[in-house]
Motif scaffolding. Structure first.
Motif, PDB file in Angstrom:
ATOM      1  N   SER A 124       0.813  -1.218   0.000  1.00  0.00           N
ATOM      2  CA  SER A 124       0.000   0.000   0.000  1.00  0.00           C
ATOM      3  C   SER A 124       0.848   1.270   0.000  1.00  0.00           C
ATOM      4  CB  SER A 124      -0.939   0.008   1.210  1.00  0.00           C
ATOM      5  OG  SER A 124      -0.214  -0.051   2.418  1.00  0.00           O
ATOM      6  N   VAL A 125       2.114   1.203   0.440  1.00  0.00           N
ATOM      7  CA  VAL A 125       2.939   2.415   0.460  1.00  0.00           C
ATOM      8  C   VAL A 125       3.210   2.915  -0.954  1.00  0.00           C
ATOM      9  CG1 VAL A 125       4.047   1.749   2.632  1.00  0.00           C
ATOM     10  CG2 VAL A 125       5.163   1.190   0.467  1.00  0.00           C
ATOM     11  N   ALA A 126       3.135   2.019  -1.946  1.00  0.00           N
ATOM     12  CA  ALA A 126       3.367   2.423  -3.336  1.00  0.00           C
ATOM     13  C   ALA A 126       2.213   3.242  -3.890  1.00  0.00           C
ATOM     14  CB  ALA A 126       3.600   1.191  -4.204  1.00  0.00           C
ATOM     15  N   GLN A 127       1.081   3.250  -3.166  1.00  0.00           N
ATOM     16  CA  GLN A 127      -0.089   3.998  -3.630  1.00  0.00           C
ATOM     17  C   GLN A 127      -0.106   5.430  -3.095  1.00  0.00           C
ATOM     18  OE1 GLN A 127      -1.822   2.420  -5.907  1.00  0.00           O
ATOM     19  NE2 GLN A 127      -0.530   0.633  -5.531  1.00  0.00           N
ATOM     20  N   LEU A 128       0.836   5.772  -2.222  1.00  0.00           N
ATOM     21  CA  LEU A 128       0.886   7.132  -1.686  1.00  0.00           C
ATOM     22  C   LEU A 128       1.224   8.121  -2.796  1.00  0.00           C
ATOM     23  CD1 LEU A 128       2.854   6.500   1.635  1.00  0.00           C
ATOM     24  CD2 LEU A 128       0.396   6.917   1.397  1.00  0.00           C
ATOM     25  N   GLN A 129       0.477   9.203  -2.868  1.00  0.00           N
ATOM     26  CA  GLN A 129       0.712  10.220  -3.888  1.00  0.00           C
ATOM     27  C   GLN A 129       1.787  11.191  -3.395  1.00  0.00           C
ATOM     28  OE1 GLN A 129      -0.718  10.109  -7.007  1.00  0.00           O
ATOM     29  NE2 GLN A 129      -1.453   8.132  -6.232  1.00  0.00           N
ATOM     30  N   VAL A 130       3.038  10.816  -3.619  1.00  0.00           N
ATOM     31  CA  VAL A 130       4.168  11.636  -3.181  1.00  0.00           C
ATOM     32  C   VAL A 130       5.039  11.957  -4.385  1.00  0.00           C
ATOM     33  CG1 VAL A 130       6.117  11.808  -1.599  1.00  0.00           C
ATOM     34  CG2 VAL A 130       4.150  10.407  -0.986  1.00  0.00           C
ATOM     35  N   LYS A 131       5.411  13.212  -4.510  1.00  0.00           N
ATOM     36  CA  LYS A 131       6.277  13.594  -5.624  1.00  0.00           C
ATOM     37  C   LYS A 131       7.620  12.882  -5.522  1.00  0.00           C
ATOM     38  CE  LYS A 131       4.353  18.141  -6.690  1.00  0.00           C
ATOM     39  NZ  LYS A 131       4.654  19.584  -6.839  1.00  0.00           N
ATOM     40  N   SER A 132       8.211  12.670  -6.674  1.00  0.00           N
ATOM     41  CA  SER A 132       9.500  11.985  -6.730  1.00  0.00           C
ATOM     42  C   SER A 132      10.642  12.990  -6.643  1.00  0.00           C
ATOM     43  CB  SER A 132       9.597  11.199  -8.039  1.00  0.00           C
ATOM     44  OG  SER A 132      10.912  10.751  -8.250  1.00  0.00           O
ATOM     45  N   ILE A 133      11.783  12.489  -6.186  1.00  0.00           N
ATOM     46  CA  ILE A 133      12.995  13.311  -6.170  1.00  0.00           C
ATOM     47  C   ILE A 133      14.008  12.773  -7.190  1.00  0.00           C
ATOM     48  CG2 ILE A 133      14.366  12.054  -4.429  1.00  0.00           C
ATOM     49  CD1 ILE A 133      14.842  14.899  -3.145  1.00  0.00           C
ATOM     50  N   SER A 134      13.544  11.871  -8.056  1.00  0.00           N
ATOM     51  CA  SER A 134      14.450  11.237  -9.017  1.00  0.00           C
ATOM     52  C   SER A 134      14.985  12.215 -10.049  1.00  0.00           C
ATOM     53  CB  SER A 134      13.750  10.074  -9.731  1.00  0.00           C
ATOM     54  OG  SER A 134      12.693  10.550 -10.532  1.00  0.00           O
ATOM     55  N   HIS A 135      14.242  13.326 -10.312  1.00  0.00           N
ATOM     56  CA  HIS A 135      14.750  14.282 -11.295  1.00  0.00           C
ATOM     57  C   HIS A 135      16.031  14.947 -10.798  1.00  0.00           C
ATOM     58  CE1 HIS A 135      12.347  16.671  -8.513  1.00  0.00           C
ATOM     59  NE2 HIS A 135      12.933  17.766  -8.965  1.00  0.00           N
ATOM     60  N   LEU A 136      16.284  14.907  -9.492  1.00  0.00           N
ATOM     61  CA  LEU A 136      17.568  15.367  -8.957  1.00  0.00           C
ATOM     62  C   LEU A 136      18.563  14.221  -8.865  1.00  0.00           C
ATOM     63  CD1 LEU A 136      16.483  17.745  -6.034  1.00  0.00           C
ATOM     64  CD2 LEU A 136      17.108  18.354  -8.370  1.00  0.00           C
ATOM     65  N   SER A 137      18.140  13.102  -8.308  1.00  0.00           N
ATOM     66  CA  SER A 137      19.078  11.996  -8.078  1.00  0.00           C
ATOM     67  C   SER A 137      19.577  11.391  -9.389  1.00  0.00           C
ATOM     68  CB  SER A 137      18.424  10.901  -7.222  1.00  0.00           C
ATOM     69  OG  SER A 137      17.342  10.308  -7.908  1.00  0.00           O
ATOM     70  N   ASP A 138      18.752  11.400 -10.432  1.00  0.00           N
ATOM     71  CA  ASP A 138      19.170  10.828 -11.711  1.00  0.00           C
ATOM     72  C   ASP A 138      20.289  11.634 -12.355  1.00  0.00           C
ATOM     73  OD1 ASP A 138      17.374   8.814 -11.454  1.00  0.00           O
ATOM     74  OD2 ASP A 138      15.958   9.533 -12.965  1.00  0.00           O
ATOM     75  N   ARG A 139      20.476  12.874 -11.904  1.00  0.00           N
ATOM     76  CA  ARG A 139      21.520  13.710 -12.496  1.00  0.00           C
ATOM     77  C   ARG A 139      22.887  13.479 -11.868  1.00  0.00           C
ATOM     78  NH1 ARG A 139      17.858  19.253 -12.941  1.00  0.00           N
ATOM     79  NH2 ARG A 139      16.393  18.393 -14.470  1.00  0.00           N
ATOM     80  N   ILE A 140      22.940  12.638 -10.855  1.00  0.00           N
ATOM     81  CA  ILE A 140      24.235  12.261 -10.282  1.00  0.00           C
ATOM     82  C   ILE A 140      24.782  11.109 -11.127  1.00  0.00           C
ATOM     83  CG2 ILE A 140      25.438  11.402  -8.243  1.00  0.00           C
ATOM     84  CD1 ILE A 140      23.116  12.504  -6.558  1.00  0.00           C
TER      85      ILE A 140
END
Length: 319
Positions: A124-140
């Motif tokens: 159920s934690v995957a259903q939480l509507q939370v913005k991602s931070i991958s647009h920052l982490s993917d740039r590393i």
């Protein structure tokens, strides 16, 4: 032969005229294909699916980072100048990649993690509507990250997740549902940020004993004890610092910061030293050793689990 030559030339002209539309269609398809591949490559966001994989195979991720940081995003460098006033770090190349960022909706990383079909103790934690931070982490750049900080997939097994949850439940006398929530959130976010969930769990254990309400005198909050006042810009993605103690937010921000510091410092141990704020100190108070010891305990716990043990409703069945 002289009479045949005009006929041959006429036939060639007729054939060329007839094939011209076919050539135009083929050339058009080639141009469209090239633009699609280049577009997918430039917009690659960690989906690990279909055409994105093809684009990554053709040209490495690091090249895309160079294009964005040195090419297209030059247009935004003046508009985003205020965002670039971050703390000075040793590796200026990584800082340029991370902080010369454009705007993003921030939803792609969570979708990416879901598309990888992550097994979770508490789905159920995957259903939480939370913005991602991958647009920052993917740039590393992944080449900058210590291999020890990358996911070894030990936590990909529900059996191992249950063993880790059992360990923390007993160690800290935690509510079972809460510990499963924290472990599942950590695994999902680790996939999103591309870092080892075992490492994140070890940091959470040492930093907060899995108490999300922990707050230090210095102003560090949440499971990963992130300095709220220092990282206001990152919390702004999730609605501001009032959300700092929420596990799904705190772990995301802490995971990104930890990944960034490991890449900046050049090794896992140095990154942990930066994380605790002892970058320029001779002594970190034993913090790095505590985290590494906890990490090794969790690795040993997962590796020692019997692969042929049967379970029913979470309970072991023994012959």
């Amino acid at each position: 032969m002289q009479n045949a030559q005009p006929k041959l030339l006429a036939a060639k002209e007729l054939l060329a005229h007839a094939m011209a539309p076919v050539y135009r269609v083929i050339n058009g398809l080639l141009v469209v294909t090239v633009f699609m591949v280049v577009g997918l490559w430039l917009s690659g966001n960690g989906t690990n699916a279909g055409a994105f994989d093809l684009a990554r195979i053709l040209v490495p991720d690091e090249a895309r980072h160079v294009v964005w940081s040195n090419g297209f995003e030059t247009l935004n460098q003046y508009k985003d100048a205020a965002d670039v006033s971050a703390a000075h770090v040793a590796d200026t190349e990584i800082a340029a990649v991370i902080y010369s960022k454009g705007k993003s909706t921030g939803h792609t990383g969570l979708v990416s993690a879901k598309q990888q079909t992550v097994a979770l103790l508490m789905p159920s934690v995957a259903q939480l509507q939370v913005k991602s931070i991958s647009h920052l982490s993917d740039r590393i750049p992944s080449s900058k990250l210590d291999p020890q900080a990358l996911d070894s997939n030990l936590m990909g097994s529900i059996q191992n997740q249950r063993a880790v949850a059992d360990f923390f439940e007993k160690k800290y006398s935690l509510d079972r549902a809460k510990i499963e929530e924290y472990v599942s959130n950590t695994i999902l976010i680790a996939k999103e940020v591309n870092i080892d969930p075992v490492l994140l769990l070890a940091v959470i254990s040492v930093e907060s004993n899995f108490n999300p309400n922990t707050k230090s005198h210095a102003g560090a909050e949440g499971l990963m004890q992130v300095m709220t006042s220092v990282h206001k810009d990152k919390y702004a993605l999730f609605g501001g610092t009032s959300e700092a103690a929420k596990p799904e937010v705190n772990i995301r921000v802490g995971a990104y910061i930890l990944k960034y510091l490991i890449a900046t410092a050049g090794s896992l141990r140095n990154g942990l030293k930066y994380y605790v704020g002892a970058a320029n100190a001779d002594d970190d108070g034993g913090y790095v050793e505590k985290v590494m010891a906890e990490r090794n305990r969790l690795i040993g716990l997962c590796q020692n689990r019997s692969s042929n043990r049967l379970t029913l409703n979470g309970k072991d069945l023994r012959s």
